[in-house]
Design a protein around this motif. Structure first.
Motif, PDB file in Angstrom:
ATOM      1  N   ASN A  63      51.088  50.727  43.914  1.00  0.00           N
ATOM      2  CA  ASN A  63      50.586  51.372  45.123  1.00  0.00           C
ATOM      3  C   ASN A  63      51.077  50.748  46.417  1.00  0.00           C
ATOM      4  N   ASN A  64      52.025  49.805  46.262  1.00  0.00           N
ATOM      5  CA  ASN A  64      52.580  49.144  47.427  1.00  0.00           C
ATOM      6  C   ASN A  64      51.511  48.555  48.362  1.00  0.00           C
ATOM      7  N   VAL A  65      50.631  47.773  47.751  1.00  0.00           N
ATOM      8  CA  VAL A  65      49.654  47.037  48.559  1.00  0.00           C
ATOM      9  C   VAL A  65      49.693  45.569  48.121  1.00  0.00           C
ATOM     10  N   ASP A  66      49.108  44.716  48.932  1.00  0.00           N
ATOM     11  CA  ASP A  66      48.953  43.329  48.526  1.00  0.00           C
ATOM     12  C   ASP A  66      47.540  43.144  47.986  1.00  0.00           C
ATOM     13  N   VAL A  67      47.420  42.278  47.005  1.00  0.00           N
ATOM     14  CA  VAL A  67      46.075  42.006  46.502  1.00  0.00           C
ATOM     15  C   VAL A  67      45.805  40.509  46.472  1.00  0.00           C
ATOM     16  N   VAL A  68      44.544  40.176  46.689  1.00  0.00           N
ATOM     17  CA  VAL A  68      44.099  38.801  46.474  1.00  0.00           C
ATOM     18  C   VAL A  68      42.973  38.882  45.463  1.00  0.00           C
ATOM     19  N   VAL A  69      43.202  38.310  44.295  1.00  0.00           N
ATOM     20  CA  VAL A  69      42.161  38.314  43.273  1.00  0.00           C
ATOM     21  C   VAL A  69      41.552  36.937  43.228  1.00  0.00           C
ATOM     22  N   GLU A  70      40.259  36.879  43.335  1.00  0.00           N
ATOM     23  CA  GLU A  70      39.634  35.579  43.123  1.00  0.00           C
ATOM     24  C   GLU A  70      38.664  35.655  41.966  1.00  0.00           C
ATOM     25  N   LEU A  71      38.842  34.731  41.020  1.00  0.00           N
ATOM     26  CA  LEU A  71      37.947  34.663  39.875  1.00  0.00           C
ATOM     27  C   LEU A  71      36.929  33.564  40.156  1.00  0.00           C
ATOM     28  N   ILE A  72      35.659  33.955  40.143  1.00  0.00           N
ATOM     29  CA  ILE A  72      34.614  33.047  40.613  1.00  0.00           C
ATOM     30  C   ILE A  72      33.572  32.870  39.522  1.00  0.00           C
ATOM     31  N   ALA A  73      33.162  31.626  39.309  1.00  0.00           N
ATOM     32  CA  ALA A  73      32.085  31.378  38.351  1.00  0.00           C
ATOM     33  C   ALA A  73      30.794  31.966  38.923  1.00  0.00           C
ATOM     34  N   TYR A  74      29.938  32.501  38.042  1.00  0.00           N
ATOM     35  CA  TYR A  74      28.782  33.267  38.512  1.00  0.00           C
ATOM     36  C   TYR A  74      27.934  32.503  39.524  1.00  0.00           C
ATOM     37  N   GLU A  75      27.605  31.259  39.210  1.00  0.00           N
ATOM     38  CA  GLU A  75      26.731  30.487  40.114  1.00  0.00           C
ATOM     39  C   GLU A  75      27.361  30.303  41.493  1.00  0.00           C
ATOM     40  N   ASP A  76      28.688  30.325  41.540  1.00  0.00           N
ATOM     41  CA  ASP A  76      29.382  30.119  42.811  1.00  0.00           C
ATOM     42  C   ASP A  76      29.347  31.354  43.710  1.00  0.00           C
ATOM     43  N   PHE A  77      28.936  32.480  43.143  1.00  0.00           N
ATOM     44  CA  PHE A  77      28.957  33.715  43.930  1.00  0.00           C
ATOM     45  C   PHE A  77      27.949  33.711  45.073  1.00  0.00           C
ATOM     46  N   PHE A  78      26.792  33.097  44.848  1.00  0.00           N
ATOM     47  CA  PHE A  78      25.698  33.290  45.812  1.00  0.00           C
ATOM     48  C   PHE A  78      26.053  32.861  47.237  1.00  0.00           C
ATOM     49  N   PRO A  79      26.536  31.625  47.428  1.00  0.00           N
ATOM     50  CA  PRO A  79      26.921  31.283  48.810  1.00  0.00           C
ATOM     51  C   PRO A  79      28.065  32.140  49.324  1.00  0.00           C
ATOM     52  N   LYS A  80      28.940  32.567  48.433  1.00  0.00           N
ATOM     53  CA  LYS A  80      30.090  33.348  48.898  1.00  0.00           C
ATOM     54  C   LYS A  80      29.659  34.745  49.351  1.00  0.00           C
ATOM     55  N   TRP A  81      28.775  35.362  48.561  1.00  0.00           N
ATOM     56  CA  TRP A  81      28.246  36.657  48.995  1.00  0.00           C
ATOM     57  C   TRP A  81      27.595  36.532  50.369  1.00  0.00           C
ATOM     58  N   THR A  82      26.750  35.507  50.489  1.00  0.00           N
ATOM     59  CA  THR A  82      26.018  35.329  51.740  1.00  0.00           C
ATOM     60  C   THR A  82      26.965  35.236  52.923  1.00  0.00           C
TER      61      THR A  82
END
Lengths: 429, 298, 274
Positions: A63-82
């Motif tokens: 699709n001619n786009v750039d992507v950034v994939v980040e694989l995050i451990a579940y517990e690490d999601f909370f501060p990141k979501w916030t």
């Protein structure tokens, strides 16, 4: 001499930092192609992580786009979501447990994907109602169900048959009977490998499965708190008796999520309840795997219940590339790739397409109970729908706390129920 | 006294002579931007009913009043104090002894110092999780060794019983933080002019007297400072407790930071969670004022 | 008499070493154990055989290499910068006269009052505004908030306790401020400076929450986040996690042993008794 050198070093460092900062800013501005950001939960099976990244990169190339994939451990999601939500710098396609879908939906943060999901279903096949139910509120779906995680009973065939039992327990009463028969504390073997601890989310789920099987629940069908019921008390007394009668490992209060796994893998516990992760881990221990049997969770007076885990991907209302995110989601749902991806992680991850449940791989004796359990998944809000309030009680580990205070701190059941109720009311307000 | 150095004339402010002052001002400015503004943001938000992703309305001290009525919060307040006082007290005593020992001319002390420093240098995540594993049941080396030496009969639930769990988290905090005291105080001991001890020798002072009248007063400002900083850090410590017990069993090891984390980020009650974290402010500010007075008295 | 005294100190050191090193020894041992051996009910003090696969996995499976390099870059730059800035700031506070002399450094410590578990939100907002999210340069901009207050204050308290005579003598002889700082204070303060440098380094080295929140790209990650990303399910890869800890400890060991000779070159070299 010396001062010159040090000053020089300091100056060079300062200059590097300056240039670095400027170039980092420059990079952010110079990008012209749309950049699709994907936050995905990191999987236990590494192949799944690798394949996921490959797939997203393939989509980007097509699709001619750039992507950034980040694989995050579940517990690490909370501060990141916030941080993401508060700043508005949001990922385009993002992993959510169903609890978060419920919470973020209530905050009005998630995009309604009912129509998108319908069109994907009509293109690729039907998705389990139980998976959709977890992320559907007031008739609208707010995330794409991607995989489920079930819980099953792991039991040691050799230990059970040595005690005269050739089949796993069908009911919770039988479970206790068998646990008693196989417990031999002089050898350090315990029948009931269950424990409590604030870091033990498994126990929060399992206790609910048991309460539901006894006919109890935390919420009634109208989403109101209904905790002090005879059914719940029956379940509680049953659970407490397992501990008081010495059927559980001596330090089982204080376990975290790894507690039952370690107890089973080390041979300390003859029966435990867990997601498929132990099966995945037993790959490196064929001897124990051969002795391992798997079954659905035992049934209680009210039937057989499994509290399930539903994993989803969703799109924030404020995301920059919502259309692209939907397109990527469709790309990830493509059944051939999806089936392969799911199989790489089986039996920890379960497919959401109904037709995939009949794929030959799930006939495997180690896999079958997990996919079976998925059909009857119940969620934290049972007997009603999931509500953020149910999530708050789970996050605070109120159920675990109750059992810890009864088992380790000798609080009476009445007092513990009272504390639970008042704590829950404070959380719910 | 070089008077010219100490008088500030506005015309010559940007001179090499004033470089330290200029750097101090710039640093202060930097800290005001990065910490001052963010601190005000935090204080501000704690007086609203903001949820993550939601709107906010000013409610004054509403969060704090609600919190004081909450038993879990009061329990956390109590254990935050206990945890900080015991951890810092033990770290101070052990750290001082460690510094004195490391100050002796003992063979191989460069390596010994490096080894004793390690607990501080390891990422908390791994060292704390390892402690958890060591204190556990399956493959738990602590119970195993105690049983081998016949000190206990059955495995002990270090993290399963409220009283033991409290001591366990304090112990891990002390294990990790003692080198901070030890090495900082050691540096202070190294800076004591040896002439002072020579005078002490001439006057016939014994070891204890020299400690009392030379070592202690000479290193006092560093000791006070390290105690203050460690106290503030320990009051806000999150990772040791989160990774060891997550506040359990039976909420016995919840501290402000763990409660705040669950409330703000898992239950999305951002303002309430921030208010929980803000609750240590009166204590730390009081501490700051008292200890600063002591340091500046000298 | 003297001998006996030293024996006591040697015993004390031995006890410290035992308490400090046992958990670290345990990590070291675990890092060489197979998955199955780690999960033995009865732990073994010495591994059955030395297994290197936990270490190789770090770099093949967990992208630990870039994280290690990032952490070294960030920690070194921030630590060195901190020392230079703090030396000047502490000098200004203790040796110069100006308004706000006691107030300004106290502002520094205010920076510690609010735990990072909260502060990461406004910091994230700030970095998003200046476009420095997702880069180690952003971390370098933020980490001094952790290191500078500590370092400046240690140096201030050091200056408070040091006599000014030598500096004043030099000033009378016409030395400039720069000369006083670098030729008189710097050599004498070296033990404090070096230990402060090492502390600043380790504060960055083990920082977790900012590194987690501010960085999204796995090639910009630091070691602490790389380690926490190993905890993906309810089965912890103890072997690799311990191997990661061992590798994290090595650079610090090296730096410390190397720096150690500077820590003992102070006023007190050679003749400390007590």
């Amino acid at each position: 001499m010396k001062k010159g050198r040090i000053l020089l070093v300091a100056l060079v460092l300062l200059a590097t930092v300056g240039v670095g900062i400027l170039s980092a800013q420059g990079q952010a501005e110079s990008a012209k192609k749309p950049v699709l950001t994907v936050w995905m939960k990191k999987q236990f099976v590494e192949d799944q992580n690798v394949e996921f990244e490959k797939r997203v990169n393939a989509f980007a190339a097509e699709n001619n786009v750039d992507v950034v994939v980040e694989l995050i451990a579940y517990e690490d999601f909370f501060p990141k979501w916030t941080a993401a939500i508060q700043s508005g710098v949001l990922p385009d396609l993002c992993f959510f447990g169903y609890q978060e879908v419920g919470q973020f939906y209530q905050q009005g943060l998630l995009m309604d994907v009912t129509d998108e999901l319908k069109s994907i279903e009509s293109k690729y096949g039907k998705i389990y109602d139980s998976s959709k139910a977890a992320v559907t509120f007031d008739g609208k779906t707010y995330a794409f169900p991607v995989w489920g995680e079930g819980t099953a009973l792991y039991y040691r065939k050799d230990l059970l048959s040595a005690a005269g039992y050739n089949a796993p327990p069908k009911t919770w009463a039988e479970f206790k009977e068998i646990a008693k028969a196989v417990t031999d504390s002089s050898k350090g073997i315990y029948g009931a490998g269950l424990g409590y601890g604030a870091g033990n989310s498994d126990a929060e789920f399992l206790t609910r499965s048991m309460m539901f099987a006894f006919g109890g629940s935390i919420f009634d069908a109208n989403k109101n708190l209904a905790f002090d019921t005879p059914e719940n008390r029956a379940a509680f007394n049953y659970i407490i008796s397992l501990f008081k009668e010495g059927l559980t490992p001596p330090t089982a209060v204080g376990w975290n999520d790894g507690g039952n796994n370690a107890a089973y893998i080390s041979g300390q516990a003859a029966m435990v309840f867990n997601t498929g992760s132990i099966v995945n881990a037993l790959g490196s221990n064929p001897e124990l795997k051969a002795k391992t049997g798997l079954a659905l969770l035992p049934a209680g007076p009210a039937g057989q219940f499994t509290v399930g885990i539903a994993n989803n991907m969703g799109i924030f209302e404020g995301a920059k590339n919502k259309d692209l995110a939907v397109k990527l989601m469709e790309y990830l749902y493509e059944p051939t790739w999806y089936a392969k991806w799911i199989e790489a992680g089986a039996p920890l991850g379960l497919p959401v397409y109904e037709k995939l449940a009949s794929a030959p791989i799930w006939d495997n004796e180690y896999f079958k109970p997990f996919i079976e359990s998925m059909k009857t998944f119940k969620y934290l809000g049972y007997k009603g729908d999931y509500t953020p309030n149910a999530g708050k009680i789970y996050n605070m580990r109120l159920v675990n706390t109750m059992f810890e205070s009864i088992i380790a701190a000798n609080t009476s059941l009445d007092a513990a129920i009272k504390t639970f109720t008042s704590d829950a009311k404070t959380l719910i307000e | 006294m070089a008077v010219t150095h100490n008088s500030l004339s506005k015309t010559k402010f940007f001179s090499w002579e004033n470089l330290p002052l200029i750097i101090l001002l710039l640093t202060t400015l930097y800290l005001i931007v990065f910490q001052g503004i963010t601190t005000i943001w935090s204080l501000g938000i704690s007086t609203t009913n903001k949820t993550i992703g939601g709107n906010s309305k000013f409610i004054g001290l509403g969060n704090y009043l609600k919190l004081f009525a909450n038993g879990t919060y009061r329990g956390a307040m109590w254990f935050t104090a206990v945890y900080a006082v015991f951890s810092v007290g033990l770290k101070l005593v052990l750290g001082f002894v460690m510094a004195l020992a490391l100050n002796k001319p003992i063979k191989g002390r460069a390596v010994i110092r490096a080894l004793l420093f390690l607990p501080w240098a390891l990422p908390t995540l791994t060292s704390v999780l390892s402690w958890r594993w060591m204190l556990g049941d399956v493959g738990g080396i602590v119970n195993h060794l105690l049983m081998t030496f016949k000190l206990i009969k059955a495995p002990v639930g270090w993290l399963g019983e409220p009283a033991l769990a409290k001591w366990s988290v304090v112990m891990v905090n002390v294990w990790r933080g003692t080198p901070f005291f030890g090495i900082s105080i050691l540096a202070a001991l190294q800076a004591i002019p040896s002439a002072l001890y020579e005078v002490g020798d001439i006057e016939g002072a014994n070891g204890l007297q020299k400690f009392r009248y030379i070592t202690l007063p000479q290193s006092m400002s560093v000791v006070l400072l390290v105690t203050l900083i460690s106290m503030i850090w320990t009051l806000g410590d999150f990772s040791v407790i989160w990774l060891m017990t997550r506040g359990g069993p039976a909420n016995s090891t919840h501290v402000f930071s763990t409660l705040s984390y669950i409330t703000a980020f898992q239950n999305l009650q951002l303002a309430r969670g921030v208010a929980i974290s803000m609750s240590i402010l009166p204590f730390s500010i009081l501490l700051l004022i008292v200890i600063m007075k002591q340091i500046f008295k000298k | 008499m003297k001998k006996q005294k030293n024996t006591i100190w040697i015993i004390i050191i031995a006890l410290f070493l035992l308490g400090t090193m046992f958990p670290i020894y345990w990590m070291l041992v675990t890092s060489f154990k197979s998955f199955q051996e780690v999960y033995n009910l009865i732990p073994r003090l010495i591994p059955e055989k030395l297994l290197w696969s936990n270490y190789t996995e770090l770099f093949t499976k967990y992208t630990f290499g870039p994280a290690l390099i990032n952490s070294i870059i960030v920690s070194t730059i921030v630590a060195v910068g901190t020392i230079v800035i703090s030396l000047y700031s502490a000098y200004a506070v203790s040796r110069m006269e100006f308004k706000g002399k006691t107030f300004m450094p106290q502002l520094f410590l205010m920076a510690y009052l609010i735990p990072r578990t909260i502060l990461f939100i406004p910091i994230y907002l700030l970095l998003a505004k200046i476009g420095l999210l997702n880069s180690i340069w952003g971390l370098m901009l933020v980490y001094p908030t952790i290191t500078i207050p500590y370092a400046t204050w240690v140096l201030i308290s050091y200056f408070q306790g040091t006599p000014k005579e030598m500096e004043e003598a030099a000033e009378v002889d016409g030395a400039t401020r720069r000369q006083v700082i670098w030729q008189i204070i710097f050599p004498i303060a070296k033990p404090s400076l070096v230990s402060t440098l090492i502390f600043s380094f380790t504060l960055c080295w083990s920082e977790y929450i900012y590194a987690l929140v501010l960085i999204n790209d796995k090639f910009e990650r630091t070691i602490t986040v790389a380690l926490s990303s190993m905890l993906v399910a309810d089965i912890i890869p103890w072997g690799s996690l311990s191997a990661g800890a061992v590798i994290c400890a090595l650079p610090i060991m090296i730096v410390y042993i190397f720096a150690s000779k500077h820590i003992v070159t102070g006023l007190s070299m050679g003749s400390v008794k007590g």
